[in-house]
Design a protein around this motif. Structure first.
Motif, PDB file in Angstrom:
ATOM      1  N   ALA A  23       0.842  -1.193   0.000  1.00  0.00           N
ATOM      2  CA  ALA A  23       0.000   0.000   0.000  1.00  0.00           C
ATOM      3  C   ALA A  23       0.877   1.242   0.000  1.00  0.00           C
ATOM      4  N   SER A  24       0.397   2.265  -0.692  1.00  0.00           N
ATOM      5  CA  SER A  24       1.191   3.477  -0.817  1.00  0.00           C
ATOM      6  C   SER A  24       0.463   4.687  -0.271  1.00  0.00           C
ATOM      7  N   SER A  25       1.214   5.554   0.340  1.00  0.00           N
ATOM      8  CA  SER A  25       0.740   6.901   0.612  1.00  0.00           C
ATOM      9  C   SER A  25       1.708   7.851  -0.068  1.00  0.00           C
ATOM     10  N   GLY A  26       1.172   8.818  -0.772  1.00  0.00           N
ATOM     11  CA  GLY A  26       2.017   9.808  -1.412  1.00  0.00           C
ATOM     12  C   GLY A  26       2.323   9.541  -2.873  1.00  0.00           C
ATOM     13  N   GLY A  65       4.091 -18.437 -13.929  1.00  0.00           N
ATOM     14  CA  GLY A  65       3.059 -19.445 -13.817  1.00  0.00           C
ATOM     15  C   GLY A  65       2.622 -19.710 -12.381  1.00  0.00           C
ATOM     16  N   ARG A  66       3.348 -19.169 -11.421  1.00  0.00           N
ATOM     17  CA  ARG A  66       2.997 -19.372 -10.009  1.00  0.00           C
ATOM     18  C   ARG A  66       2.629 -18.071  -9.315  1.00  0.00           C
ATOM     19  N   PHE A  67       3.256 -16.979  -9.696  1.00  0.00           N
ATOM     20  CA  PHE A  67       3.019 -15.677  -9.056  1.00  0.00           C
ATOM     21  C   PHE A  67       2.258 -14.777 -10.026  1.00  0.00           C
ATOM     22  N   THR A  68       1.416 -13.924  -9.458  1.00  0.00           N
ATOM     23  CA  THR A  68       0.669 -12.944 -10.250  1.00  0.00           C
ATOM     24  C   THR A  68       0.707 -11.594  -9.547  1.00  0.00           C
ATOM     25  N   ILE A  69       1.128 -10.572 -10.278  1.00  0.00           N
ATOM     26  CA  ILE A  69       1.128  -9.215  -9.752  1.00  0.00           C
ATOM     27  C   ILE A  69      -0.101  -8.496 -10.290  1.00  0.00           C
ATOM     28  N   SER A  70      -0.733  -7.718  -9.419  1.00  0.00           N
ATOM     29  CA  SER A  70      -1.945  -7.003  -9.823  1.00  0.00           C
ATOM     30  C   SER A  70      -2.069  -5.730  -8.997  1.00  0.00           C
ATOM     31  N   ARG A  71      -3.053  -4.925  -9.387  1.00  0.00           N
ATOM     32  CA  ARG A  71      -3.215  -3.620  -8.740  1.00  0.00           C
ATOM     33  C   ARG A  71      -4.698  -3.329  -8.530  1.00  0.00           C
ATOM     34  N   ASP A  72      -4.988  -2.737  -7.377  1.00  0.00           N
ATOM     35  CA  ASP A  72      -6.334  -2.239  -7.085  1.00  0.00           C
ATOM     36  C   ASP A  72      -6.234  -0.724  -6.994  1.00  0.00           C
ATOM     37  N   ASN A  73      -6.697  -0.053  -8.029  1.00  0.00           N
ATOM     38  CA  ASN A  73      -6.533   1.399  -8.074  1.00  0.00           C
ATOM     39  C   ASN A  73      -7.327   2.103  -6.976  1.00  0.00           C
ATOM     40  N   ALA A  74      -8.486   1.572  -6.649  1.00  0.00           N
ATOM     41  CA  ALA A  74      -9.318   2.205  -5.618  1.00  0.00           C
ATOM     42  C   ALA A  74      -8.625   2.183  -4.260  1.00  0.00           C
ATOM     43  N   LYS A  75      -7.858   1.116  -4.028  1.00  0.00           N
ATOM     44  CA  LYS A  75      -7.157   0.980  -2.747  1.00  0.00           C
ATOM     45  C   LYS A  75      -5.700   1.445  -2.839  1.00  0.00           C
ATOM     46  N   ASN A  76      -5.289   1.823  -4.055  1.00  0.00           N
ATOM     47  CA  ASN A  76      -3.901   2.238  -4.272  1.00  0.00           C
ATOM     48  C   ASN A  76      -2.936   1.201  -3.696  1.00  0.00           C
ATOM     49  N   THR A  77      -3.173  -0.037  -4.057  1.00  0.00           N
ATOM     50  CA  THR A  77      -2.429  -1.173  -3.518  1.00  0.00           C
ATOM     51  C   THR A  77      -2.037  -2.107  -4.659  1.00  0.00           C
ATOM     52  N   VAL A  78      -0.818  -2.614  -4.577  1.00  0.00           N
ATOM     53  CA  VAL A  78      -0.335  -3.628  -5.515  1.00  0.00           C
ATOM     54  C   VAL A  78      -0.196  -4.941  -4.754  1.00  0.00           C
ATOM     55  N   TYR A 104      11.813   4.389  -4.022  1.00  0.00           N
ATOM     56  CA  TYR A 104      11.113   4.111  -2.770  1.00  0.00           C
ATOM     57  C   TYR A 104      10.975   2.611  -2.593  1.00  0.00           C
ATOM     58  N   TRP A 105      11.332   2.173  -1.393  1.00  0.00           N
ATOM     59  CA  TRP A 105      11.204   0.764  -1.004  1.00  0.00           C
ATOM     60  C   TRP A 105      10.316   0.663   0.219  1.00  0.00           C
ATOM     61  N   GLY A 106       9.594  -0.436   0.292  1.00  0.00           N
ATOM     62  CA  GLY A 106       8.902  -0.747   1.521  1.00  0.00           C
ATOM     63  C   GLY A 106       9.874  -1.349   2.527  1.00  0.00           C
ATOM     64  N   GLN A 107       9.344  -1.662   3.706  1.00  0.00           N
ATOM     65  CA  GLN A 107      10.188  -2.179   4.783  1.00  0.00           C
ATOM     66  C   GLN A 107      10.444  -3.678   4.641  1.00  0.00           C
ATOM     67  N   GLY A 108       9.680  -4.336   3.774  1.00  0.00           N
ATOM     68  CA  GLY A 108       9.854  -5.766   3.550  1.00  0.00           C
ATOM     69  C   GLY A 108       8.909  -6.593   4.400  1.00  0.00           C
ATOM     70  N   THR A 109       8.553  -7.750   3.864  1.00  0.00           N
ATOM     71  CA  THR A 109       7.733  -8.709   4.599  1.00  0.00           C
ATOM     72  C   THR A 109       8.329 -10.096   4.397  1.00  0.00           C
ATOM     73  N   GLN A 110       8.466 -10.827   5.483  1.00  0.00           N
ATOM     74  CA  GLN A 110       9.129 -12.136   5.448  1.00  0.00           C
ATOM     75  C   GLN A 110       8.173 -13.219   4.958  1.00  0.00           C
ATOM     76  N   VAL A 111       8.642 -13.981   3.999  1.00  0.00           N
ATOM     77  CA  VAL A 111       7.928 -15.174   3.533  1.00  0.00           C
ATOM     78  C   VAL A 111       8.821 -16.377   3.800  1.00  0.00           C
ATOM     79  N   THR A 112       8.286 -17.333   4.524  1.00  0.00           N
ATOM     80  CA  THR A 112       9.023 -18.555   4.831  1.00  0.00           C
ATOM     81  C   THR A 112       8.195 -19.747   4.386  1.00  0.00           C
ATOM     82  N   VAL A 113       8.798 -20.571   3.528  1.00  0.00           N
ATOM     83  CA  VAL A 113       8.119 -21.751   2.996  1.00  0.00           C
ATOM     84  C   VAL A 113       8.826 -22.988   3.535  1.00  0.00           C
ATOM     85  N   SER A 114       8.094 -23.780   4.290  1.00  0.00           N
ATOM     86  CA  SER A 114       8.658 -24.984   4.871  1.00  0.00           C
ATOM     87  C   SER A 114       8.444 -26.176   3.958  1.00  0.00           C
TER      88      SER A 114
END
Length: 115
Positions: A23-26, A65-78, A104-114
């Motif tokens: 999500a973005s502000s600015g 084939g596994r990941f999909t990037i998309s955007r919601d303009n109303a929420k200003n979120t990718v 601009y970078w976000g702070q990051g979010t950890q993904v761990t796959v066991s």
């Protein structure tokens, strides 16, 4: 002040799914190219997916084939929808964009796959 905030990471078993949000502000995402990167321990940060303002997409071969990037303009979120996750997808995931010559970078979010 521009801010990118990621969310949605977590621990998941191999074969599972997660959806990351940025999500973005600015910054209005619909006018920018927004990328998702990831960085695994001991490795360089790598580009995972890209979404242009015109909604063109591009993916790293390792996630096609596994990941999909998309955007919601109303929420200003990718989003990054990640399916069929593998242990090698384990990383910190970052969203990125640029605006008026600044990056601009976000702070990051950890993904761990066991396994």
């Amino acid at each position: 002040q521009v801010q990118l905030v990621e969310s949605g990471g977590g621990l998941v078993q191999a074969g599972g799914s997660l959806r990351l949000s940025c999500a973005s502000s600015g910054i209005t995402f619909s006018t920018r190219t927004v990328n998702w990167y990831r960085q695994a321990p001991g490795k360089q940060r790598e580009l995972v997916a890209m979404l242009s303002s015109g909604e063109s997409t591009n993916y790293a071969d390792s996630v096609k084939g596994r990941f999909t990037i998309s955007r919601d303009n109303a929420k200003n979120t990718v989003y990054l929808q990640m399916n069929s996750l593998k242990p090698e997808d384990t990383a910190v995931y970052y969203c990125y964009t640029n605006f008026l010559g600044k990056t601009y970078w976000g702070q990051g979010t950890q993904v761990t796959v066991s396994s």
